[in-house]
Design a protein around this motif. Structure first.
Motif: not given
Length: 522
Positions: A410-435
């Motif tokens: 993700l850090a190496g990608m070009e600029g995008q219109l959207t990006t999406t996270l499909h996640m459950a509550p157990g994924d929230y800590p890792a998702a927070r690191d991606l924000m």
């Protein structure tokens, strides 16, 4: 009945050369033949827009809003006539185009409300402090004014909502800018019908006819002439990266450069987080195929890249995708050129070592066949070409070793219109690191949905860092789109007799910032 003529400041005008639209499904020529716009047509349209600009910009906001509502009503009244012509020229289904007509008139009405609200003017008043030491403070007042005539380029994939009366035109007219539209050559009949409705609204409102013009044609030189005309102050464009970059080059090379707000390229990466995959791999697989194949994949928000961590759940997801794809019929694409480019793009993906997961049903003619590939995270990072947009119903599933590799991709990608996270509550800590990465990557971050579809609201951002758009500070959808066609002007120590009414002291129904504080009076 269609005339095949260009609309230049109220005049339906023939041309010396002609071109024909084609039926998207068959490639057969459609009647009538359409006039190729000329450099003189462009010059005349721009001159008329410049002449009408002061009168239109000074129009009371209530009258500007009434004009936008009249446009909406007259376009809506075209009904099935508009839908049927757009179906022929685009190959899009009836239900989709009826919905798109609703979106088109809905955003015109939304901008009418925004115009009346007045907050977009950014009104500020800083009162003088003549006794301030060591120097007195002057009286300063500010508002945003229209930049001037705007050139709008119709898009191929939305013959209504991103075309003649689409978001760029609606937001420019709402800002108080006259508009000259370069119609997309794939749907000139649709363009003419909408232009006629706009002209009727202009007449009903008693506005100068130079407020709007439509020039059709197939030559790139026509668009170049429009962007280079010194009376044009800004450009709105939705299309290919090559087209957007060309217009940006023309605009930058002018003696007086102008901004080009171009929406160009996006693969809209989707991250399938581990906990969510464990609980819903099959449901995600089916929904993914539905999203990537919607409208033959001809959306700027199509999910072109999916990132998932290697696991048994990911294996189930891929198997579901392969099965679901087999049930997807081939769909007519917008133009033969788009279908040809899609076929070349698919061949390029395969040529870069990606493995085919599955395909939709085979079609013929201008149909596009849904196809999904898979590749490892290591191979994806080693081959930047796999991250390029392929416009159509295709996508790549990237299987990653862990969340660190997901973050690196993700850090190496070009600029995008959207990006999406499909996640459950157990994924929230890792998702927070991606924000922080996601915020720097895209204009819109989506949770537990698929990116196809753009809601027209006040809070929508349909834009993103380059090359998703030419200016990542802007949006082409939602009421914030009006900001692209405004510029601030400050008035220092002007007498009240010369100030705009909205900047006078006293009661106001419009949100203003007075001496640093927001207040609404009256």
């Amino acid at each position: 009945m269609l005339t095949g003529k260009n609309l230049i400041a109220g005049e339906w005008r023939n041309g010396a050369a002609q071109f024909t639209a084609v039926e998207a499904a068959s490639g057969a020529a459609l009647e009538p033949a359409f006039a190729q716009g000329s450099a003189q047509d462009v010059a005349d349209a721009c001159a008329a827009a410049a002449a009408a600009q002061p009168l239109y910009a000074a129009l009371p906001l209530s009258q500007r809003a009434a004009f936008l509502r009249s446009m909406a009503a007259k376009i809506d009244a075209l009904g099935d006539t508009l839908t049927q012509r757009a179906m022929l020229e685009s190959g899009l289904p009836e239900a989709r185009l009826n919905g798109e007509r609703g979106r088109t008139v809905g955003q015109l009405r939304l901008f009418a409300e925004e115009v009346e609200n007045g907050g977009w003017q950014g009104l500020r008043i800083d009162h003088a402090q003549p006794d301030r030491a060591p120097l007195p403070k002057p009286d300063l007042r500010m508002r945003k004014i229209p930049v001037g005539p705007v050139a709008v380029f119709g898009a191929s994939n939305f013959p209504l909502a991103f075309s003649v009366a689409g978001g760029d035109t609606a937001s420019a007219l709402a800002a108080g800018c006259c508009v000259v539209v370069k119609g997309h050559p794939a749907h000139p009949g649709t363009s003419e019908l909408v232009a006629g409705a706009i002209l009727a609204a202009i007449h009903e409102a008693g506005l100068p006819e130079g407020v709007f013009s439509l020039v059709n044609g197939t030559e790139n030189a026509l668009g170049e002439a429009l962007v280079k005309d010194p009376r044009i102050a800004a450009v709105g464009f939705t299309g290919s990266r090559a087209g957007g970059l060309a217009l940006m080059g023309h605009a930058a090379a002018r003696p007086v450069p102008i901004p080009v707000y171009a929406e160009m390229s996006s693969v809209n990466p989707v991250v399938l987080m581990p906990a969510r995959m464990e609980e819903a791999a099959e449901a995600l697989g089916n929904a993914y195929v539905g999203s990537l194949s919607l409208g033959a994949g001809q959306f700027c928000t199509n999910p072109g890249i999916v990132l998932a961590i290697e696991s048994a759940a990911t294996t189930r997801f891929i198997a579901t995708v392969a099965e679901a794809l087999a049930a997807i019929p081939a769909q007519t694409m917008l133009t033969p050129g788009i279908q040809s480019a899609y076929a070349k793009g698919i061949a390029a993906i395969a040529g870069h070592g990606a493995t085919l997961v599955g395909t939709g049903a085979e079609g013929s003619g201008t149909c596009g066949r849904a196809q999904v590939f898979t590749v490892s995270g290591t191979d994806f990072r080693a081959n930047p070409a796999l991250g390029h947009e392929v416009f159509g119903p295709s996508s790549i599933i990237v299987t990653c070793a862990d969340m660190d590799e997901v973050a690196a991709i993700l850090a190496g990608m070009e600029g995008q219109l959207t990006t999406t996270l499909h996640m459950a509550p157990g994924d929230y800590p890792a998702a927070r690191d991606l924000m922080p990465i996601l915020e720097g990557l895209a204009g819109r971050i989506i949770a537990n949905a698929w990116p196809t579809g753009v809601e027209v609201t006040h809070a929508m951002v349909h834009g993103g860092p380059f090359p998703a758009t030419s200016d990542g500070r802007s949006t082409s959808v939602g009421t914030l789109a009006i900001d692209r066609f405004l510029r601030p002007v400050s008035y220092q120590d002007l007498p009240a007799a010369l100030l705009p009414k909205a900047l006078l002291d006293g009661p106001s129904t419009v949100l203003r910032r007075v001496d640093g504080r927001f207040e609404t009076q009256g």
